[in-house]
Structure formats: structure tokens, C-alpha cells
Scaffold this active site. Structure first.
Site, PDB file in Angstrom:
ATOM      1  N   ASP A  52       0.852  -1.205   0.000  1.00 31.90           N
ATOM      2  CA  ASP A  52       0.000   0.000   0.000  1.00 31.90           C
ATOM      3  C   ASP A  52       0.886   1.253   0.000  1.00 31.90           C
ATOM      4  OD1 ASP A  52       0.875  -0.136   2.604  1.00 31.90           O
ATOM      5  OD2 ASP A  52      -1.122  -0.053   3.521  1.00 31.90           O
ATOM      6  N   SER A  53       2.214   1.047   0.024  1.00 34.21           N
ATOM      7  CA  SER A  53       3.133   2.165  -0.218  1.00 34.21           C
ATOM      8  C   SER A  53       2.888   2.768  -1.597  1.00 34.21           C
ATOM      9  CB  SER A  53       4.591   1.691  -0.114  1.00 34.21           C
ATOM     10  OG  SER A  53       4.801   0.534  -0.907  1.00 34.21           O
ATOM     11  N   ASP A  91      -1.202  -6.210  -0.424  1.00 40.64           N
ATOM     12  CA  ASP A  91      -1.330  -5.569   0.886  1.00 40.64           C
ATOM     13  C   ASP A  91      -2.792  -5.232   1.149  1.00 40.64           C
ATOM     14  OD1 ASP A  91       0.132  -4.817   3.064  1.00 40.64           O
ATOM     15  OD2 ASP A  91       1.126  -3.109   2.088  1.00 40.64           O
ATOM     16  N   LYS A 120      -1.084  -9.495   2.793  1.00 35.25           N
ATOM     17  CA  LYS A 120      -0.301  -9.048   3.959  1.00 35.25           C
ATOM     18  C   LYS A 120      -1.192  -8.174   4.835  1.00 35.25           C
ATOM     19  CE  LYS A 120       3.109  -5.820   3.700  1.00 35.25           C
ATOM     20  NZ  LYS A 120       2.583  -4.785   4.610  1.00 35.25           N
ATOM     21  N   GLU A 122      -1.148  -5.827   8.621  1.00 31.05           N
ATOM     22  CA  GLU A 122      -0.305  -5.208   9.649  1.00 31.05           C
ATOM     23  C   GLU A 122      -0.840  -5.551  11.047  1.00 31.05           C
ATOM     24  OE1 GLU A 122       0.152  -1.002   9.006  1.00 31.05           O
ATOM     25  OE2 GLU A 122       1.023  -1.280   7.011  1.00 31.05           O
ATOM     26  N   GLU A 189       9.494  -4.173  10.227  1.00 31.74           N
ATOM     27  CA  GLU A 189       9.832  -2.846   9.703  1.00 31.74           C
ATOM     28  C   GLU A 189      10.360  -1.938  10.809  1.00 31.74           C
ATOM     29  OE1 GLU A 189       6.907  -1.005   7.155  1.00 31.74           O
ATOM     30  OE2 GLU A 189       8.041   0.863   7.049  1.00 31.74           O
TER      31      GLU A 189
HETATM   32  O1  KIV Z   1       3.548  -1.176   1.601  1.00 29.82           O
HETATM   33  C1  KIV Z   1       4.732  -1.544   1.592  1.00 29.82           C
HETATM   34  O2  KIV Z   1       5.508  -1.265   0.670  1.00 29.82           O
HETATM   35  C2  KIV Z   1       5.197  -2.338   2.727  1.00 29.82           C
HETATM   36  C3  KIV Z   1       6.666  -2.627   2.799  1.00 29.82           C
HETATM   37  C4  KIV Z   1       7.367  -1.455   3.337  1.00 29.82           C
HETATM   38  C5  KIV Z   1       6.934  -3.847   3.564  1.00 29.82           C
HETATM   39  O3  KIV Z   1       4.428  -2.695   3.542  1.00 29.82           O
END
Ligand code: KIV
Length: 304
Positions: A52-53, A91, A120, A122, A189
Site C-alpha cells: 500500500d506504499s 497488501d 499481507k 499489519e 519494519e
Molecule cells: O507497503 C509496503 O511497501 C510495505 C513494505 C514497506 C513492507 O508494507
């Protein structure tokens, strides 16, 4: 008989477990689009994270909190189409997995509609029951503990997690909870390297570090940091290329060539048989009686 080149088999979580069991250090990269996914796949990166970056590095949001399911599904589809071998992890965006039912619905969308092989989420202890529900439904889950960017408004600012005794104990408990809930791997992280190494030693699943030192089972970097595309590179990242400068130079040269009339040149231009155009415009020897406008052509203003 000629052998047809085999389509590479998509990696599964079992393949990642094997890499881990063999002691290989696992590289993971984020990917958000089709051509980048193609290149990373060709480079043999086994894990592609549609992080989600994407919100910050591709969509111009200030935090990942703004990223929606629709945006994540859109980018995940492009990465899945661009890759043939890598295991694609999608994500789960902020508030898309607050309850097991919500998590199942959204993770299902990532696997069924977007074609990802894993998701993924969190959070450690606080997210364990969600991970459990997903894993029970047959959905491979990657955990993510330490700095959890979706909680940025609660944390206050991006900073290393786990430096104090209480924080370190909490992080060990988080790691344990994520593993026991059934995750196949977890991101660590912004964790001090000694703590990340201690967590890694105590787990039976791989840790994938970002800003967590070399003692993790693998590493992940944001692709724009790796290739030097962003306007800021965090301290924990390493740029292996400087694409930002290349794009700037290319765009500047292009604009100069257009202004000078040197682009397009003969190599970038298509010609036709002049006699065909002469006929169409009524410039041929036979089809335009003196004083008449072209029969089929579009007259220029000056011809009228
Ligand atoms: O969203 C992302 O890119 C991440 C990485 C920093 C692991 O969660």
C-alpha cells in the site's frame, strides 16, 4: 520433436518455506505496475509485494491510510499479469480487515479477482485472530510488525520500534502471535537489528526485514527506492540505480528536440507513395480539369 518452452510455475508458500529451510536469504521487492513486475520476475525475485506504499510513492498520498481496495486491486492485477513466477502478495489496505468477515471478503477479492497468491496484514497480537481466520480459509498470509504505517496517526511519526524493554517484549509477543496464527512469513519494519535478529532466531517462519538489519531471513525494499525514482530515499534503503536523473534528462532532451523540429526525424517517420497523395489531392496529371477543385480531396483554404 521441438520442445515448447515451459511457462515457469508460479511459486507457492511451500517454495518460500523451502528457500527458508535451505538457509537462502530471500529478496522481496514492491511492485505496482506491469512492466516493473515483468522485470523483477525476469530478475528472479521470488516475492513481489503490491504494497500500500503505492499510495505514497505512485499516487501522491501523504500516508498509506488513504489507499482504497479499488486502488490495490487495480495495481495487483497489473503485477499479476506482469509476472509469471513470483509469488504475488497483496497488501490489505487500512480498515479492510477490521473483522474476520471483512478480512475474508477483501482477501478473497485479492485472490479471486486480482489473482494474488497471498495477502499481507499489519499488526501482531491485535491482528492474530484475523490471520487465523484467513489461514483457516486457505488464504496465505504475510504478517507485518514493528512500524505499521497504517497506524501512523496513532503512532505519531515514523520511528524505530522496539528500542525500550517494554516495546521489545511487545514485539517478541507480536512475532510469536503472528507465527502461531499461521502466517507463512512476516515483515519486520524499522526494528533495531539485534532485536530483529533475536526474533528471527526464535521463529520457524521467515522474517523479511526493512530497516531491520541483516539478521532477518530476507529483505524487502520499495522499488522506487531501489531504482532511485523517488525524491527521497530513506536511510535504511539502498538505491542501485538513479532512474530519476535519467527520466529528467530524457524529458528535457525530448522537449528540446520537439522545439528544434528535430523530433520526429526520418527514422521515426512513415512516408507514402507521393503519386497516391497527388491523386487524392487532385494534383495528378489526369483527374483535375483546369480551374476545378479536387474531386475527392479535402481542399486547403487557399484552394477555395
Ligand atoms: O507497503 C509496503 O511497501 C510495505 C513494505 C514497506 C513492507 O508494507
Amino acid at each position: 520433436m521441438s520442445a515448447t518452452p515451459a511457462t515457469p510455475r508460479r511459486l507457492s508458500v511451500a517454495d518460500i518455506a523451502k528457500l527458508y529451510a535451505d538457509g537462502a536469504r530471500i529478496p522481496m521487492l514492491t511492485a505496482y505496475d506491469h512492466p516493473t513486475a515483468q522485470l523483477l520476475d525476469e530478475a528472479g525475485i521470488p516475492l513481489l509485494l503490491v504494497g500500500d506504499s503505492v499510495g505514497q510513492v505512485m499516487l501522491g498520498y501523504e500516508t498509506t491510510v488513504r489507499v482504497t481496495m479499488a486502488e490495490m486491486v487495480h495495481h495487483t492485477k497489473a503485477v499479476v499479469r506482469g509476472s509469471r513466477r513470483a509469488l504475488v502478495v497483496a497488501d490489505m489496505p487500512f480498515l479492510s480487515y477490521s473483522t474476520p468477515a471483512e478480512a475474508l471478503e477483501h482477501a478473497g477479492t485479492f485472490l479471486r479477482e486480482a489473482g494474488a497468491q497471498a495477502v499481507k496484514v499489519e499488526g501482531g497480537v491485535r491482528t492474530a485472530r484475523i490471520i487465523e481466520a484467513l489461514v483457516r480459509a486457505g488464504i496465505p498470509v504475510m504478517g507485518h510488525i514493528g512500524l505499521t504505517p497504517q497506524a501512523i496517526h496513532a503512532i505519531g511519526k515514523v520511528r524505530v520500534q522496539g528500542k525500550s524493554r517494554d516495546q521489545a517484549r511487545a514485539l517478541l509477543a507480536d512475532a510469536q502471535a503472528v507465527q502461531e496464527a499461521g502466517a507463512f512469513a512476516m515483515v519486520l519494519e524499522l526494528v533495531p537489528e539485534q532485536l530483529a535478529a533475536a526474533i528471527t532466531e526464535r521463529l520457524r517462519i521467515p522474517t523479511i526485514g526493512i530497516g531491520a538489519g541483516p539478521g532477518c531471513s530476507g529483505q524487502v525494499q520499495v522499488i522506487t527506492d531501489l531504482i532511485g525514482l523517488g525524491d527521497f530515499v530513506p536511510k535504511h534503503a539502498r538505491s542501485y540505480a538513479h532512474v530519476r536523473g535519467e527520466i529528467l534528462a530524457a524529458a528535457t532532451s525530448y522537449a528540446a528536440d520537439v522545439a528544434a523540429g528535430t523530433f520526429p526525424g526520418p527514422d521515426e517517420t512513415v512516408r507514402m507513395d507521393d503519386s497516391v497523395l497527388d491523386e487524392v489531392l487532385g494534383r495528378g496529371a489526369s483527374d483535375r480539369p483546369a480551374g476545378e477543385l479536387p474531386a475527392g480531396g479535402i481542399p486547403l483554404d487557399r484552394d477555395l
